[in-house]
Design an enzyme around this catalytic site. Structure first.
Site, PDB file in Angstrom:
ATOM      1  N   ASP A  10      27.477  -7.084  -6.752  1.00 16.71           N
ATOM      2  CA  ASP A  10      28.363  -6.059  -6.206  1.00 16.71           C
ATOM      3  C   ASP A  10      29.281  -5.608  -7.353  1.00 16.71           C
ATOM      4  O   ASP A  10      29.435  -6.332  -8.349  1.00 16.71           O
ATOM      5  CB  ASP A  10      29.188  -6.668  -5.066  1.00 16.71           C
ATOM      6  CG  ASP A  10      30.285  -5.732  -4.598  1.00 16.71           C
ATOM      7  OD1 ASP A  10      29.995  -4.552  -4.343  1.00 16.71           O
ATOM      8  OD2 ASP A  10      31.450  -6.194  -4.492  1.00 16.71           O
ATOM      9  N   ASP A  12      32.615  -3.245  -6.869  1.00 17.06           N
ATOM     10  CA  ASP A  12      34.037  -3.140  -6.517  1.00 17.06           C
ATOM     11  C   ASP A  12      34.575  -4.475  -6.018  1.00 17.06           C
ATOM     12  O   ASP A  12      34.099  -5.010  -5.013  1.00 17.06           O
ATOM     13  CB  ASP A  12      34.243  -2.062  -5.459  1.00 17.06           C
ATOM     14  CG  ASP A  12      33.927  -0.691  -6.015  1.00 17.06           C
ATOM     15  OD1 ASP A  12      34.637  -0.270  -6.933  1.00 17.06           O
ATOM     16  OD2 ASP A  12      32.956  -0.067  -5.542  1.00 17.06           O
ATOM     17  N   LYS A  55      33.967   8.488   1.280  1.00 16.50           N
ATOM     18  CA  LYS A  55      33.949   9.598   2.248  1.00 16.50           C
ATOM     19  C   LYS A  55      34.189   9.051   3.653  1.00 16.50           C
ATOM     20  O   LYS A  55      34.951   9.604   4.440  1.00 16.50           O
ATOM     21  CB  LYS A  55      32.590  10.321   2.210  1.00 16.50           C
ATOM     22  CG  LYS A  55      32.312  11.037   0.902  1.00 16.50           C
ATOM     23  CD  LYS A  55      31.021  11.843   0.962  1.00 16.50           C
ATOM     24  CE  LYS A  55      29.763  10.973   0.910  1.00 16.50           C
ATOM     25  NZ  LYS A  55      29.548  10.301  -0.384  1.00 16.50           N
ATOM     26  N   GLU A  56      33.531   7.929   3.931  1.00 13.93           N
ATOM     27  CA  GLU A  56      33.668   7.283   5.241  1.00 13.93           C
ATOM     28  C   GLU A  56      35.113   6.829   5.447  1.00 13.93           C
ATOM     29  O   GLU A  56      35.657   6.892   6.547  1.00 13.93           O
ATOM     30  CB  GLU A  56      32.715   6.081   5.317  1.00 13.93           C
ATOM     31  CG  GLU A  56      31.232   6.429   5.304  1.00 13.93           C
ATOM     32  CD  GLU A  56      30.644   6.729   3.922  1.00 13.93           C
ATOM     33  OE1 GLU A  56      31.394   6.775   2.915  1.00 13.93           O
ATOM     34  OE2 GLU A  56      29.412   6.908   3.852  1.00 13.93           O
ATOM     35  N   ARG A  57      35.745   6.381   4.354  1.00 13.24           N
ATOM     36  CA  ARG A  57      37.129   5.893   4.428  1.00 13.24           C
ATOM     37  C   ARG A  57      38.084   7.042   4.726  1.00 13.24           C
ATOM     38  O   ARG A  57      39.023   6.888   5.504  1.00 13.24           O
ATOM     39  CB  ARG A  57      37.477   5.214   3.092  1.00 13.24           C
ATOM     40  CG  ARG A  57      38.714   4.362   3.122  1.00 13.24           C
ATOM     41  CD  ARG A  57      38.759   3.462   1.893  1.00 13.24           C
ATOM     42  NE  ARG A  57      37.669   2.501   1.900  1.00 13.24           N
ATOM     43  CZ  ARG A  57      37.025   2.062   0.812  1.00 13.24           C
ATOM     44  NH1 ARG A  57      37.375   2.492  -0.385  1.00 13.24           N
ATOM     45  NH2 ARG A  57      36.044   1.192   0.919  1.00 13.24           N
ATOM     46  N   ASP A 185      32.564  -9.956  -3.070  1.00 16.29           N
ATOM     47  CA  ASP A 185      33.997 -10.262  -3.020  1.00 16.29           C
ATOM     48  C   ASP A 185      34.605 -10.072  -1.646  1.00 16.29           C
ATOM     49  O   ASP A 185      35.782 -10.396  -1.463  1.00 16.29           O
ATOM     50  CB  ASP A 185      34.770  -9.358  -3.983  1.00 16.29           C
ATOM     51  CG  ASP A 185      34.809  -7.932  -3.462  1.00 16.29           C
ATOM     52  OD1 ASP A 185      33.729  -7.329  -3.296  1.00 16.29           O
ATOM     53  OD2 ASP A 185      35.904  -7.438  -3.159  1.00 16.29           O
TER      54      ASP A 185
HETATM   55  C1  XBP Z   1      33.091  -0.704  -2.219  1.00 17.06           C
HETATM   56  C2  XBP Z   1      33.600   0.448  -1.510  1.00 17.06           C
HETATM   57  C3  XBP Z   1      33.641   1.699  -2.201  1.00 17.06           C
HETATM   58  C4  XBP Z   1      34.829   2.050  -3.002  1.00 17.06           C
HETATM   59  C5  XBP Z   1      34.890   3.538  -3.171  1.00 17.06           C
HETATM   60  O1  XBP Z   1      32.491  -1.624  -1.324  1.00 17.06           O
HETATM   61  O2  XBP Z   1      33.872   0.396  -0.348  1.00 17.06           O
HETATM   62  O3  XBP Z   1      33.619   2.621  -1.184  1.00 17.06           O
HETATM   63  O4  XBP Z   1      36.008   1.610  -2.357  1.00 17.06           O
HETATM   64  O5  XBP Z   1      33.732   4.078  -3.666  1.00 17.06           O
HETATM   65  P1  XBP Z   1      31.512  -2.749  -1.890  1.00 17.06           P
HETATM   66  P2  XBP Z   1      33.364   5.619  -3.357  1.00 17.06           P
HETATM   67  O6  XBP Z   1      32.225  -3.412  -3.021  1.00 17.06           O
HETATM   68  O7  XBP Z   1      31.336  -3.695  -0.735  1.00 17.06           O
HETATM   69  O8  XBP Z   1      30.233  -2.090  -2.306  1.00 17.06           O
HETATM   70  O9  XBP Z   1      34.632   6.369  -3.153  1.00 17.06           O
HETATM   71  O10 XBP Z   1      32.603   6.089  -4.565  1.00 17.06           O
HETATM   72  O11 XBP Z   1      32.516   5.648  -2.105  1.00 17.06           O
HETATM   73 MG    MG Z   2      32.972  -5.367  -3.212  1.00 18.76          MG
END
Ligand code: XBP
Ligand code: MG
Length: 255
Positions: A10, A12, A55-57, A185
């Site tokens: 992963d 982020d 976008k979903e957020r 994470d």
């Molecule tokens: C990561 C996310 C991502 C980032 C934003 O989740 O939720 O959406 O926050 O990225 P994970 P974008 O680590 O579980 O993959 O704005 O590019 O969507």
């Molecule tokens: Mg993550």
């Protein structure tokens, strides 16, 4: 038990602590530029992280925190997509400026695994460009090719916690879950990887430390280094005190 062949990372929160001082800041810059008076505080952003995908957020924020605000309902998809495009622009700018480093031990672990012949993949919800810019800024442009598959963003319609993105990556690599270990994470990430039947090692961060990681085999506070040992929150690391290949083999074999 088949041999450990591949590591699925992963991004982020796992490879880099991107959310609080990266994505969140970029969202706020996009809101400001668009003349929208939202300020996603550190605390509010923590609540929004229940939803993966930028976008979903944004849509989740509109639907849950903006009752009565002037956002045309039919245009919400377009609105969130446009705003997100600018958010990505600001986020990439931060990456290019070197504002977001890798977490302690991530570079070492990736390089050790590569040198030992393990196959590597990225499995993330984030936008593909965010991954290539992060890798380029931290490990150099050539590092993009170290990862056999970069599974990211909208490549599968159902984002984490759905298992689809992990299944997509393993299919592309012609591997099964018994061949791989996943690194995550967050609870959403672990639900996704464990949903794909993957053994998962968790490195927590400020937003995720109190989440439910019951599906994970090992939960630590960081990958760590030999002189910066991790703290174990759940599981058994034998004699190892940082995440290294010996520990990964041990976890894979179920010792
Ligand atoms: C990561 C996310 C991502 C980032 C934003 O989740 O939720 O959406 O926050 O990225 P994970 P974008 O680590 O579980 O993959 O704005 O590019 O969507
Ligand atoms: Mg993550």
């Amino acid at each position: 038990m088949s041999k450990l062949k591949a590591l699925l990372f992963d991004v982020d929160g796992t490879l880099a602590d991107t959310e609080r001082d990266g994505h969140r800041v970029a969202f706020n810059k996009a809101f400001q530029e668009a003349g929208i008076d939202w300020d996603w505080t550190v605390e509010h952003y923590g609540a929004l992280l229940t939803v993966t995908g930028g976008k979903e957020r944004i849509r989740y924020h509109v639907e849950n925190y903006c009752q009565g605000d002037a956002i045309p309902e039919g245009d919400l998809m377009q609105f969130s997509a446009d705003l997100h495009k600018r958010k990505t622009y600001f986020y990439l700018e931060m990456l290019q400026n070197g504002e977001i480093p890798l977490r302690v031990g991530a570079e070492r672990l990736i390089k050790e695994a590569r040198a030992a012949g393990y196959r590597l993949a990225i499995v993330t919800t984030t936008t593909p460009a965010n991954v290539s810019y992060l890798l380029t800024a931290t490990l150099g442009k050539e590092s993009i090719d170290w990862f056999e598959v970069i599974a990211a963003g909208d490549i599968v319609p159902a984002k984490k916690p759905a298992p689809d993105i992990y299944q997509y990556a393993m299919n592309k690599m012609n591997l099964t879950s018994a061949d791989c270990l996943a690194f995550e994470d967050s609870d959403n990430g672990v639900r996704s990887s464990v949903g794909a039947d993957l053994k998962t090692l968790v490195t927590i961060n400020g937003y995720t430390h109190a989440q439910d990681f019951s599906g994970a085999i090992l939960v630590v506070d960081q990958f760590g280094e030999s002189d910066q040992p991790f703290t174990i929150l759940k599981g058994n690391a034998g004699d190892e005190n940082y995440v290294n290949l010996a520990l990964l083999e041990q976890l894979h074999q179920g010792i």
